[in-house]
Design a protein around this motif. Structure first.
Motif, PDB file in Angstrom:
ATOM      1  N   LEU A  44      55.335 -64.700  81.107  1.00 25.01           N
ATOM      2  CA  LEU A  44      56.701 -65.211  80.331  1.00 25.01           C
ATOM      3  C   LEU A  44      57.840 -64.214  80.445  1.00 25.01           C
ATOM      4  O   LEU A  44      59.192 -64.025  80.564  1.00 25.01           O
ATOM      5  CB  LEU A  44      56.476 -64.384  78.792  1.00 25.01           C
ATOM      6  CG  LEU A  44      54.832 -65.074  77.703  1.00 25.01           C
ATOM      7  CD1 LEU A  44      55.660 -64.670  76.697  1.00 25.01           C
ATOM      8  CD2 LEU A  44      56.034 -66.849  77.625  1.00 25.01           C
ATOM      9  N   GLN A  45      57.663 -62.755  81.115  1.00 28.30           N
ATOM     10  CA  GLN A  45      57.691 -62.016  81.275  1.00 28.30           C
ATOM     11  C   GLN A  45      57.493 -61.339  82.889  1.00 28.30           C
ATOM     12  O   GLN A  45      56.291 -60.912  82.371  1.00 28.30           O
ATOM     13  CB  GLN A  45      58.411 -60.826  80.723  1.00 28.30           C
ATOM     14  CG  GLN A  45      59.565 -59.900  80.688  1.00 28.30           C
ATOM     15  CD  GLN A  45      60.664 -59.112  79.743  1.00 28.30           C
ATOM     16  OE1 GLN A  45      60.211 -59.432  78.514  1.00 28.30           O
ATOM     17  NE2 GLN A  45      61.130 -58.665  79.606  1.00 28.30           N
ATOM     18  N   ILE A  64      52.300 -61.973  79.271  1.00 23.62           N
ATOM     19  CA  ILE A  64      51.834 -63.373  80.011  1.00 23.62           C
ATOM     20  C   ILE A  64      51.364 -64.138  78.034  1.00 23.62           C
ATOM     21  O   ILE A  64      51.041 -63.408  76.988  1.00 23.62           O
ATOM     22  CB  ILE A  64      50.570 -63.371  80.225  1.00 23.62           C
ATOM     23  CG1 ILE A  64      48.940 -62.748  79.804  1.00 23.62           C
ATOM     24  CG2 ILE A  64      50.652 -62.870  81.707  1.00 23.62           C
ATOM     25  CD1 ILE A  64      47.509 -62.465  79.823  1.00 23.62           C
ATOM     26  N   SER A  65      51.131 -65.350  78.369  1.00 21.02           N
ATOM     27  CA  SER A  65      51.043 -66.441  77.032  1.00 21.02           C
ATOM     28  C   SER A  65      49.808 -67.208  77.568  1.00 21.02           C
ATOM     29  O   SER A  65      49.911 -67.688  78.272  1.00 21.02           O
ATOM     30  CB  SER A  65      52.224 -66.638  76.339  1.00 21.02           C
ATOM     31  OG  SER A  65      52.126 -67.312  75.028  1.00 21.02           O
ATOM     32  N   PRO A  86      47.777 -64.701  71.810  1.00 17.57           N
ATOM     33  CA  PRO A  86      48.787 -64.219  72.485  1.00 17.57           C
ATOM     34  C   PRO A  86      50.406 -64.264  72.106  1.00 17.57           C
ATOM     35  O   PRO A  86      50.130 -64.598  70.725  1.00 17.57           O
ATOM     36  CB  PRO A  86      49.306 -65.937  73.368  1.00 17.57           C
ATOM     37  CG  PRO A  86      48.446 -66.806  72.832  1.00 17.57           C
ATOM     38  CD  PRO A  86      47.877 -65.269  72.059  1.00 17.57           C
ATOM     39  N   PRO A  87      51.178 -63.533  72.483  1.00 17.80           N
ATOM     40  CA  PRO A  87      51.461 -63.029  73.632  1.00 17.80           C
ATOM     41  C   PRO A  87      51.116 -61.521  73.939  1.00 17.80           C
ATOM     42  O   PRO A  87      50.325 -60.966  72.915  1.00 17.80           O
ATOM     43  CB  PRO A  87      52.726 -62.951  74.251  1.00 17.80           C
ATOM     44  CG  PRO A  87      53.016 -61.877  72.727  1.00 17.80           C
ATOM     45  CD  PRO A  87      52.504 -63.185  72.105  1.00 17.80           C
ATOM     46  N   LEU A 141      45.507 -67.342  86.646  1.00 17.08           N
ATOM     47  CA  LEU A 141      47.594 -67.730  86.943  1.00 17.08           C
ATOM     48  C   LEU A 141      47.159 -66.549  87.770  1.00 17.08           C
ATOM     49  O   LEU A 141      47.192 -65.477  88.280  1.00 17.08           O
ATOM     50  CB  LEU A 141      47.323 -67.848  85.697  1.00 17.08           C
ATOM     51  CG  LEU A 141      48.996 -66.755  85.637  1.00 17.08           C
ATOM     52  CD1 LEU A 141      49.896 -68.246  85.352  1.00 17.08           C
ATOM     53  CD2 LEU A 141      49.375 -65.785  83.827  1.00 17.08           C
ATOM     54  N   SER A 142      48.004 -67.028  88.897  1.00 15.95           N
ATOM     55  CA  SER A 142      48.708 -65.648  89.434  1.00 15.95           C
ATOM     56  C   SER A 142      50.501 -65.667  88.816  1.00 15.95           C
ATOM     57  O   SER A 142      50.589 -65.729  88.794  1.00 15.95           O
ATOM     58  CB  SER A 142      49.136 -66.267  91.271  1.00 15.95           C
ATOM     59  OG  SER A 142      46.974 -66.584  91.888  1.00 15.95           O
ATOM     60  N   ALA A 143      50.279 -64.351  88.880  1.00 21.21           N
ATOM     61  CA  ALA A 143      51.778 -63.296  88.733  1.00 21.21           C
ATOM     62  C   ALA A 143      51.779 -62.257  89.834  1.00 21.21           C
ATOM     63  O   ALA A 143      50.893 -62.184  90.343  1.00 21.21           O
ATOM     64  CB  ALA A 143      51.317 -62.967  87.270  1.00 21.21           C
ATOM     65  N   ARG A 144      53.011 -61.840  89.834  1.00 22.04           N
ATOM     66  CA  ARG A 144      53.222 -61.357  90.801  1.00 22.04           C
ATOM     67  C   ARG A 144      54.903 -59.698  89.932  1.00 22.04           C
ATOM     68  O   ARG A 144      55.466 -60.839  88.950  1.00 22.04           O
ATOM     69  CB  ARG A 144      54.050 -60.943  91.730  1.00 22.04           C
ATOM     70  CG  ARG A 144      54.603 -60.931  92.868  1.00 22.04           C
ATOM     71  CD  ARG A 144      55.989 -61.212  93.667  1.00 22.04           C
ATOM     72  NE  ARG A 144      55.463 -60.294  95.234  1.00 22.04           N
ATOM     73  CZ  ARG A 144      55.095 -59.996  95.672  1.00 22.04           C
ATOM     74  NH1 ARG A 144      53.581 -60.961  95.927  1.00 22.04           N
ATOM     75  NH2 ARG A 144      54.599 -58.962  96.356  1.00 22.04           N
ATOM     76  N   THR A 145      54.714 -58.471  89.473  1.00 20.90           N
ATOM     77  CA  THR A 145      54.796 -57.821  89.574  1.00 20.90           C
ATOM     78  C   THR A 145      56.883 -57.726  90.045  1.00 20.90           C
ATOM     79  O   THR A 145      56.562 -57.837  90.866  1.00 20.90           O
ATOM     80  CB  THR A 145      54.638 -56.645  89.204  1.00 20.90           C
ATOM     81  OG1 THR A 145      54.314 -55.622  90.609  1.00 20.90           O
ATOM     82  CG2 THR A 145      53.833 -55.896  88.371  1.00 20.90           C
TER      83      THR A 145
END
Length: 166
Positions: free
Chosen positions: A3-4, A12-13, A50-51, A82-86
């Motif tokens: 989400l952000q 995340i959600s 969530p979230p 789930l891959s996520a980048r800061t």
């Protein structure tokens, strides 16, 4: 889903499982692993879920996340990864600052761009010249550089900048 994304945290959600196994979901366990350090962090989120914010992360870093649902009878298998980048972080400082040419009215300086841009291209360089008294401090910004050369001038006591033709 993400989400952000911030410098040191992700929000995340996810959707609750369609089947809770006959007992209500009590909490969720989120596994967070950095691709670069392979350090595993586990966050325990109380239901309803969530979230969720995952804090204490490093900026400009990719993380793999997996979520498990927990009820009175145990923990589910992990979700799909789930891959996520800061978000990006400030760049390292430029190096090898040198005066290329000095004149009575100007100074041309050159530097090597930062070895690490923090995950986002460097858009401009802040330049601050501190001459001896009684001359004023000159502060300006160099933008639109194709190379890394900057020409700082002082005209009638006013600070200004002229980028050389590269």
């Amino acid at each position: 889903e993400v989400l952000q994304s911030k410098r040191t945290e992700l929000c995340i959600s996810w959707s609750a499982p369609l089947n809770d196994g006959g007992a209500g979901i009590t909490n969720y366990v989120i596994s967070v692993q950095s691709n670069s350090s392979r350090t595993l962090t586990v966050a325990d989120i109380s239901a309803p879920g969530p979230p969720a914010w995952i804090n204490g992360l490093k900026g400009n870093t990719t993380y793999d996340l997996a979520i498990c649902a927990v009820n009175a009878t145990g923990q589910s298998a992990p979700s799909q990864i789930l891959s996520a980048r800061t978000s990006a972080v400030p760049p390292m400082m430029p190096t090898d600052l040198e005066a290329v040419d000095t004149r009575a009215e100007s100074l041309i300086i050159r530097w090597t761009p930062p070895a690490n841009d923090g995950g986002s291209p460097v858009l401009r360089y802040a330049v601050r010249a501190v001459p001896p008294e009684p001359y004023p401090v000159i502060e300006t910004t160099a933008t639109g550089l194709l190379g890394s050369e900057f020409d700082a001038h002082e005209w009638s006591g006013k600070a200004g900048a002229r980028l050389p033709l590269l």
